[in-house]
Design a protein around this motif. Structure first.
Motif, PDB file in Angstrom:
ATOM      1  N   UNK A 140     -57.499 -31.431 -21.746  1.00 15.93           N
ATOM      2  CA  UNK A 140     -58.065 -31.492 -20.393  1.00 15.93           C
ATOM      3  C   UNK A 140     -56.941 -31.538 -19.352  1.00 15.93           C
ATOM      4  N   UNK A 141     -55.940 -32.378 -19.597  1.00 15.49           N
ATOM      5  CA  UNK A 141     -54.826 -32.515 -18.650  1.00 15.49           C
ATOM      6  C   UNK A 141     -54.085 -31.203 -18.474  1.00 15.49           C
ATOM      7  N   UNK A 142     -53.843 -30.511 -19.592  1.00 13.58           N
ATOM      8  CA  UNK A 142     -53.120 -29.237 -19.525  1.00 13.58           C
ATOM      9  C   UNK A 142     -53.915 -28.185 -18.753  1.00 13.58           C
ATOM     10  N   UNK A 143     -55.231 -28.152 -18.997  1.00 12.83           N
ATOM     11  CA  UNK A 143     -56.071 -27.172 -18.293  1.00 12.83           C
ATOM     12  C   UNK A 143     -56.046 -27.433 -16.792  1.00 12.83           C
ATOM     13  N   UNK A 144     -56.177 -28.696 -16.398  1.00 18.78           N
ATOM     14  CA  UNK A 144     -56.198 -29.036 -14.978  1.00 18.78           C
ATOM     15  C   UNK A 144     -54.832 -28.820 -14.330  1.00 18.78           C
TER      16      UNK A 144
END
Length: 531
Positions: A140-144
């Protein structure tokens, strides 16, 4: 990438809420615009295509939403469509329940069907969820952060095992716990050897707690199938009976046999008013016994019989170890099993699962799955005393309890009353119990062996300990009862009523009310063990 990120959690015990706050803090450190709220506070109509919804939710019981997500569940079911916002669901569950992670699955499918777009594959996590959550959180962090957009390539799912999809557990060891070699295998004597069985669960992702149930799906009994082949003769296709239940005989089967054979006695026993007589007739009998009672070979063929027979039923055993969440091993589970074998109606009979379990060799494989049994879990408050009452293999969950108590350095008061017929044959784990007494993990141990010279039963043992037991009750003790229902159920209730009456200085009606209040407060836990 997104104007808003909304974190919504459904939490019963607090795990989902903690994870949501952890992820919220992580995203805020990345300068993301993120909010965190209960699922019940989320209004789906207020989300649009520029939003990202992250749902972290547990499942309550066997498939229901947690307490702070019930209104959301109704909202999701009733709303016709939603804006095409993107979403991701992290589901928390317990594979011991048949509907594992069911509410997470409901949220995922419901959002997709109403028009939302899945950004990351749904996660189905068991009790051992931290590893899954760390990977999902990083994704999730990488996508955001714009580093990647491969959420649909992430696959984090624990598959729940079941009767239709069991786990093949390898036998580590089978060790005798008593002296069962008395040579008497009559139907009246079921006091046989008891064994401690260690099963390998490595790489299974199976989690359990002390008090949970391990189900074993028995293999076909080769001896019984051979006897049935002899009875039917060489012209019948015995392969049709493979995997069929030949010991637990249901009414639909019995009605079919009674009709095919015109057996008046069986038809009479099948009447509702003769329920007790039918149970008495079936006690100790298997399919071959009933076929012989119905008539000579030929009144029914194997093809017709196979249509009446259900698939082999799994047998449940209370685990005799504590799980990883209680400081135990994740790689194995232990059972305490009595080898049921006897002679009656002119034939040898074996327990469908117990005999093969007890005769298993290291390296053999067994088809198993676990089911949660929360009504028999150890009371969570270390200030609450524990009175454990067991008979024979009914000691199994208490071995797990005592392991968990020792692992947690729990100082609660503990007392075990173990009942049986003969001390030599019904006192498994004697050495371990003695060591727990010496270390103070177990404070008191009383035994009651009804057919030894002392003629001492469980009710007498309870009454002799009346002052201690009453004080434990005053300190909010939980009482656990496991073993033979006939030996323990009514006798223990009667003894508790007498203890409350005598020690509490009250009359019989008041004592009955106090006993009922213990049940109402869920402080008496009963589970009847397989033998």
């Amino acid at each position: 990438m997104f104007e808003r990120t909304i974190l919504a959690f459904g939490s019963e015990s607090g795990n989902a809420k903690q994870l949501a706050k952890r992820l919220s803090n992580q995203l805020q450190q990345q300068s993301q615009d993120v909010s965190c709220e209960n699922l019940d506070d989320l209004n789906l109509d207020h989300l649009d295509s520029n939003d990202l919804l992250l749902v972290i939710t547990s499942t309550f019981g066997d498939g229901a939403p947690p307490g702070n997500a019930r209104a959301f569940a109704k909202q999701l079911s009733a709303i016709p469509t939603v804006s095409p916002f993107q979403y991701a669901v992290f589901g928390l569950g317990d594979v011991g329940y048949p509907k594992f992670c069911e509410f997470g699955k409901t949220v995922d499918s419901g959002l997709s069907e109403k028009g939302a777009r899945r950004l990351v594959n749904r996660v189905d996590a068991d009790l051992d969820y931290p590893y899954f959550f760390t990977r999902w959180e990083h994704c999730i962090s990488d996508i955001l952060a714009g580093k990647r957009n491969d959420g649909l390539d992430l696959t984090l799912k624990v598959e729940a095992y079941s009767e239709s999809r069991p786990y093949l557990a390898t036998v580590n060891s089978v060790e005798p716990l008593n002296d069962g070699s008395n040579g008497d295998r009559s139907e009246e004597n079921h006091t046989e050897a008891i064994y401690h069985i260690d099963l390998n669960l490595c790489n299974s992702d199976i989690n359990y707690r002390a008090g949970d149930l391990l189900y074993v799906i028995p293999d076909d009994d080769a001896n019984l199938h051979a006897e049935l082949a002899d009875w039917f003769g060489p012209d019948e296709d015995m392969a049709l009976l493979a995997g069929k239940e030949l010991r637990i005989l249901g009414k639909s089967l019995l009605r079919g046999l009674a009709t095919a054979s015109s057996n008046k006695a069986l038809k009479e026993n099948l009447k509702v008013k003769n329920k007790a007589a039918l149970a008495e007739y079936l006690h100790g009998r298997d399919l071959l016994d009933v076929l012989g009672d119905c008539g000579e070979p030929g009144f029914i063929g194997v093809t017709a019989l196979a249509k009446l027979l259900p698939s082999q039923k799994a047998r449940a055993y209370l685990v005799a170890s504590c799980g990883v969440a209680e400081g135990g091993s994740k790689d194995s589970v232990h059972l305490c099993v009595r080898d049921v074998t006897y002679q009656t109606f002119g034939r040898n009979h074996n327990g469908a699962a117990s005999h093969s379990l007890c005769q298993a060799q290291p390296g053999n494989q067994l088809k198993v799955f676990v089911r949660s049994n929360p009504e028999f879990w150890l009371a969570p408050k270390p200030t609450e005393p524990v009175l454990m009452i067991g008979e024979g293999t009914g000691i199994a969950p208490y071995i797990g309890f005592l392991q968990a108590i020792e692992n947690a350095s729990d100082t609660r008061e503990t007392m075990l009353i173990l009942a049986g017929q003969h001390q030599a044959k019904d006192f498994p784990y004697q050495s371990s119990l003695t060591q727990w007494l010496e270390r103070g993990v177990l404070n008191k141990l009383k035994t009651a062996f009804s057919t030894d010279p002392a003629q001492y039963n469980v009710q007498q043992a309870l009454l002799d300990a009346a002052p201690t037991i009453y004080q434990m009750l005053e300190n909010h003790a939980h009482i656990y009862i496991c073993g033979s229902k006939q030996m323990l159920d009514k006798p223990v209730d009667e003894a508790l009523q007498k203890i409350i009456q005598s020690q509490g200085m009250c009359d019989e009606v008041e004592a009955d009310d106090c006993l009922q209040q213990l049940y109402n407060d869920a402080r008496i836990h009963k589970c009847w063990a397989a033998s």
